[in-house]
Design an enzyme around this catalytic site. Structure first.
Site, PDB file in Angstrom:
ATOM      1  N   ASP A 127       0.864  -1.167   0.000  1.00 13.90           N
ATOM      2  CA  ASP A 127       0.000   0.000   0.000  1.00 13.90           C
ATOM      3  C   ASP A 127       0.909   1.228   0.000  1.00 13.90           C
ATOM      4  O   ASP A 127       2.106   1.136   0.293  1.00 13.90           O
ATOM      5  CB  ASP A 127      -0.933  -0.010   1.209  1.00 13.90           C
ATOM      6  CG  ASP A 127      -2.209   0.799   0.958  1.00 13.90           C
ATOM      7  OD1 ASP A 127      -2.209   1.623   0.028  1.00 13.90           O
ATOM      8  OD2 ASP A 127      -3.194   0.606   1.685  1.00 13.90           O
ATOM      9  N   ASN A 128       0.346   2.365  -0.334  1.00 12.37           N
ATOM     10  CA  ASN A 128       1.136   3.566  -0.580  1.00 12.37           C
ATOM     11  C   ASN A 128       2.082   3.901   0.583  1.00 12.37           C
ATOM     12  O   ASN A 128       1.636   4.141   1.707  1.00 12.37           O
ATOM     13  CB  ASN A 128       0.189   4.742  -0.843  1.00 12.37           C
ATOM     14  CG  ASN A 128       0.903   5.956  -1.388  1.00 12.37           C
ATOM     15  OD1 ASN A 128       1.889   5.831  -2.104  1.00 12.37           O
ATOM     16  ND2 ASN A 128       0.407   7.134  -1.049  1.00 12.37           N
TER      17      ASN A 128
END
Length: 715
Positions: free
Chosen positions: A255-256
């Protein structure tokens, strides 16, 4: 000389760390493995590292194509794309086939834009805490429902069998692995703590189905930790469960910024170099950093070269990750079509727009309809007041429509409630519009105009709720009342004494107690996509009979949270498991939804009253449309092991089917009962079917009064 030595060491690592082809009985997979192995042997360390980010550029020297990503939660996150109803509305259709149809269309648009990898679907099971802003991204609070919707989404996007990853399909990403919504304060990515049992019973099933049934090509871990171990370094779950136990063979994308967060948020890695080592060793193959800021990136040349000095063994992890990414590119056919020129534009077609409208109409849920106010009869109405902050089109300077929900692209058009009603009635009925109050404003300055519009109209359509300004990722709240002056507006319009239809446009369940008690008709529409107003207007005037059902429970107040049908027996001593001064039940429960017609359930029966632990049988019920119009009903089947070796939920959804019935028509719906839906995790966390009695409940919602029950005996 130092540089030469380092270079020699790097080449030694490359030679020593080559990944062996994964054994396969599939000839095509064997061919891909050979090609990947050959290509890997020709790559420099720099070229390998370049592959480990979400939008690695094409490698001209070796002919490695680019794999472009996007979001496609309910349509591509791009200008010009078709925008479908938000995920929470998709769940409310209770019809997985609609999601398969939707993502088939999304994949076509993606390929036209050279996109081959999407960060969807969201398979998080909502924990019953509506403070959490990402409720709207999920299909609901039940693991079985989320599993069925997720599998359909993935299969439509990726294709199946010979069509899997072909020129009309792309790679899906199941997220957020795993248990992401189970946080203690309703905050995105917040601290969570739960048992293995809850993890396996509630949060694991959708991901297991995504891997085993839909063969999802990519998985994204969540921001949070589990038992103190962040998901982006959680080898027991990422490798032990996901890969070794379930057989996941795709790639894992972070995820980011989350590999870096092993240092900057979880404070386990002392710096980004150690964070990169931990991420790679756990099997996180691709570092997602939107914008690729060097400050947040970990899988970069300078970081990984330093990481190799600290831990030379990670070269095998680098090779393994590169192999998985290259394999995905081969499966997508990117090597074969790397010279093909696409228009690189999105075209929302009439076909995809028709699918979006069909789903929108199926998603609408009728929560209340006292006196059968709905549907409205156009022949008996001369004027309609359309009021509320969500009634007319709102658009930001960047072109986005906040009433579409999070992760929405910019469609070629958006139909508001006001426009939908105007288009529906034409010049036959006078429309009196007033905003009343902006969504986030406490001002009552517009009330007078709104009250005047109501007083001179035969009926009022009142559109309230939320938007991307009040709900979504990072928009967590500490209360669930209508935002701003909306509650006051509803009260003021109610005092005008006209029949009112409240249209809720929102992303999370809201504590709408005044509306539930005082307003005769309520439509929950969530975010219905680009055709919102048309679908709502068709429902208000009876061209569409609402058949959606809630997939999240509505709380009466924030103090009641978490509110979910997945409850276990409460304390039976003092207090009797109830709140002393408030109603403990949900305002509107899971599985609930009305219709313009009525349905009767009868003849509930089992094909076999008793089966062995490894046996199976079916439960069936007759449903009759006892009203005067055609309508859809969602039949729900719940199971409870009455006296198990461990504590159980009062009931768990294990089957559902949406059917259409003409007036007077009867259909029989049957569900199979088998190991999958009768089993539990025993005290040793082994999945078994235990001998004893089971209560099988079938009906129109999770409410006891809406269910018929029958007993099954397992010997």
């Amino acid at each position: 000389m130092y540089k030469l030595c380092i270079s020699f060491l790097m080449m030694s690592f490359l030679a020593a760390g080559q990944s062996k082809p994964i054994p396969s009985t599939n000839k095509k997979d064997d061919d891909f493995n050979k090609k990947v192995s050959s290509l890997l042997s020709k790559m420099t360390l720099e070229e390998k590292i370049a592959e480990l980010t979400q939008d690695a550029p094409a490698n001209e020297r070796l002919g490695i194509p680019m794999m472009i990503y996007s979001e496609c939660l309910h349509g591509l996150w791009l200008d010009g794309a078709t925008v479908y109803p938000q995920a929470i509305a998709l769940g409310g259709t209770w019809e997985p086939e609609l999601l398969r149809e939707m993502t088939t269309e999304i994949a076509k648009e993606a390929r036209a834009a050279n996109i081959t990898h999407c960060y969807s679907p969201n398979l998080d099971v909502i924990s019953g805490d509506a403070r959490y802003g990402r409720v709207e991204e999920s299909y609901g609070e039940d693991p079985y429902l989320v599993s069925r919707m997720g599998v359909a989404f993935i299969e439509g996007l990726q294709g199946t069998e010979k069509k899997r990853f072909d020129k009309n399909h792309i790679i899906a990403t199941a997220k957020h692995f795993v248990g992401y919504p189970e946080n203690r304060r309703g905050i995105n990515g917040g601290f969570s703590d739960m048992s293995d049992r809850r993890l396996y019973e509630i949060y694991m099933p959708p991901f297991e189905a995504a891997v085993k049934e839909a063969k999802v090509g990519s998985v994204m871990p969540g921001h949070q930790d589990f038992n103190g171990v962040p998901m982006h370094m959680n080898t027991p779950l990422l490798k032990g469960v996901l890969r070794d136990k379930w057989g996941f063979d795709g790639f894992i994308v972070s995820d980011n910024n989350d590999v870096l967060r092993l240092s900057s948020m979880h404070y386990i890695a002392k710096d980004k170099v150690d964070a990169a080592i931990l991420g790679l060793k756990a099997g996180v193959d691709m570092d997602l950093v939107i914008g690729k800021s060097p400050d947040f990136s970990t899988y970069t040349s300078n970081v990984l070269q330093e990481a190799l000095k600290r831990d030379p063994s990670i070269i095998k992890n680098i090779d393994q990750s590169v192999s998985r990414i290259l394999t995905a590119k081969y499966k997508l056919g990117l090597f074969e079509t790397k010279d093909k020129v696409y228009p690189d534009t999105i075209v929302s077609t009439p076909e995809s727009q028709a699918v979006a409208l069909k789903i929108a109409k199926k998603a609408i849920t009728l929560l209340k309809n006292d006196g059968n106010l709905l549907p409205l009869d156009k022949n008996k109405i001369k004027s309609i007041a359309v009021i509320g902050p969500n009634a007319a089109e709102v658009r930001f300077e960047n072109g986005k429509y906040p009433q579409l929900g999070g992760y929405a692209g910019i469609p070629p058009y958006y139909i508001s409630v006001l426009e939908g009603i105007q288009d529906k009635v034409g010049k036959d009925i006078q429309i009196n519009y007033a905003e009343g109050a902006p969504l986030k404003s406490e001002s009552t300055a517009g009330f007078a105009e709104a009250i005047a519009a109501a007083e001179k109209s035969d009926v009022v359509i009142l559109a309230v709720g939320g938007s991307t300004e009040t709900c979504g990722e990072g928009l967590d709240r500490d209360n669930l009342d209508l935002f701003g002056a909306q509650n006051q507006l509803v009260e003021a319009i109610h005092k005008a004494g006209k029949p009112i239809v409240v249209v809720l446009i929102n992303g999370r369940p809201l504590s709408i107690n005044y509306i539930a008690e005082n307003i005769p008709a309520i439509l929950e529409t969530w975010y219905l996509g680009m055709n919102s107003g048309e679908a709502i207007a068709e429902t208000i005037f009876g061209d569409n009979n609402p058949g959606g059902k809630l997939t999240v429970s509505f709380p009466r107040s924030v103090g009641q949270l978490p509110v979910t049908y997945l409850e276990r027996p409460d304390f039976v001593g003092s207090g009797k498991g109830l709140y002393k001064f408030a109603d403990k039940s949900p305002l509107f429960p899971f599985g609930y939804g009305l219709s313009y017609t009525t349905f009767e359930y009868s003849n509930l029966k089992l094909a076999k009253q008793s089966i062995p632990a490894d046996g199976k049988t079916t439960v069936s019920v007759d449903i009759t449309n006892t009203g005067k119009v055609t309508g859809d009903e969602v039949i729900q089947m719940y199971v409870r092991d009455d006296f198990a070796s461990v504590g159980r939920y009062n009931k768990m959804l294990k089957g559902f089917e949406r059917i259409a019935l003409n007036p007077g028509e009867t259909k029989t719906v049957a569900f199979e009962l088998n190991f999958d839906n009768l089993s539990i995790y025993n005290q040793e966390m082994k999945k078994v079917v235990e001998p004893g009695d089971f209560t099988i409940s079938v009906g129109a919602s999770s409410l006891e009064k809406d269910l018929k029950t029958i007993k099954l005996t397992v010997k």
